[in-house]
Every structure is written in C-alpha cells, then in structure tokens.
Design a protein around this motif. Structure first.
Motif, mmCIF file in Angstrom:
data_model
loop_
_atom_site.group_PDB
_atom_site.id
_atom_site.type_symbol
_atom_site.label_atom_id
_atom_site.label_comp_id
_atom_site.label_asym_id
_atom_site.label_seq_id
_atom_site.Cartn_x
_atom_site.Cartn_y
_atom_site.Cartn_z
ATOM 1 N N TYR A 224 0.807 -1.215 0.000
ATOM 2 C CA TYR A 224 0.000 0.000 0.000
ATOM 3 C C TYR A 224 0.845 1.272 0.000
ATOM 4 O O TYR A 224 0.330 2.369 0.190
ATOM 5 C CB TYR A 224 -0.929 0.019 1.209
ATOM 6 C CG TYR A 224 -1.832 -1.188 1.268
ATOM 7 C CD1 TYR A 224 -2.877 -1.336 0.372
ATOM 8 C CD2 TYR A 224 -1.615 -2.188 2.211
ATOM 9 C CE1 TYR A 224 -3.697 -2.445 0.417
ATOM 10 C CE2 TYR A 224 -2.420 -3.301 2.266
ATOM 11 C CZ TYR A 224 -3.470 -3.431 1.360
ATOM 12 O OH TYR A 224 -4.274 -4.526 1.403
ATOM 13 N N ALA A 225 2.134 1.141 -0.202
ATOM 14 C CA ALA A 225 3.040 2.287 -0.132
ATOM 15 C C ALA A 225 2.656 3.391 -1.112
ATOM 16 O O ALA A 225 2.648 4.568 -0.746
ATOM 17 C CB ALA A 225 4.469 1.827 -0.385
ATOM 18 N N ASN A 226 2.341 3.037 -2.336
ATOM 19 C CA ASN A 226 1.962 4.051 -3.324
ATOM 20 C C ASN A 226 0.687 4.785 -2.911
ATOM 21 O O ASN A 226 0.583 6.005 -3.051
ATOM 22 C CB ASN A 226 1.782 3.431 -4.708
ATOM 23 C CG ASN A 226 3.098 3.046 -5.339
ATOM 24 O OD1 ASN A 226 4.141 3.603 -5.008
ATOM 25 N ND2 ASN A 226 3.056 2.088 -6.240
ATOM 26 N N ALA B 247 1.538 7.142 0.097
ATOM 27 C CA ALA B 247 2.330 8.297 -0.335
ATOM 28 C C ALA B 247 1.474 9.264 -1.144
ATOM 29 O O ALA B 247 1.542 10.484 -0.952
ATOM 30 C CB ALA B 247 3.529 7.836 -1.149
ATOM 31 N N THR B 248 0.645 8.740 -2.032
ATOM 32 C CA THR B 248 -0.241 9.589 -2.831
ATOM 33 C C THR B 248 -1.245 10.313 -1.943
ATOM 34 O O THR B 248 -1.523 11.500 -2.154
ATOM 35 C CB THR B 248 -0.978 8.740 -3.885
ATOM 36 O OG1 THR B 248 -0.017 8.065 -4.693
ATOM 37 C CG2 THR B 248 -1.857 9.609 -4.770
#
Length: 57
Positions: free
Chosen positions: A6-8, A11-12
């Motif tokens: 779920y990093a993207n 960050a988004t």
C-alpha cells in the motif's frame, strides 16, 4: 519502515492532503489581502467601522 503493497496509496494520499492544505492556506492569504484592500478602500471613502467609533451614544 516498510509500508508493504500500500506504499503508493499512502504516499499519494499524503501528497494530496499536502496539496489541499497548501491551497487552503494560499486561498486564505489571498482572501485576507483582498479584504484588507477593500477595507482600506471603504475607509478612504469615509466609511467607518462601528467598532472604530469613538462616541458612544
């Protein structure tokens, strides 16, 4: 620190929130300057604020 798959998304989301907060701050600053300018125009025309009156009747 690993955010996993779920990093993207995380960050988004933070980036979107940062952009929204910066835009709100810019909007407030621009509006404040406009209000001050309008108030100065009114005062130069002779309009006074009720809170600025010196005589109490």
């Amino acid at each position: 620190m690993s955010l996993g798959p779920y990093a993207n998304f995380i960050a988004t989301s933070y980036l979107v929130v940062l952009v929204v907060v910066v835009l709100l701050i810019a909007w407030i600053v621009i509006d404040y300057r406009g209000q001050k300018r309008r108030l100065s125009e009114l005062e130069s025309e002779g309009v006074v604020r009720r809170s600025g009156r010196r005589d109490k009747t």
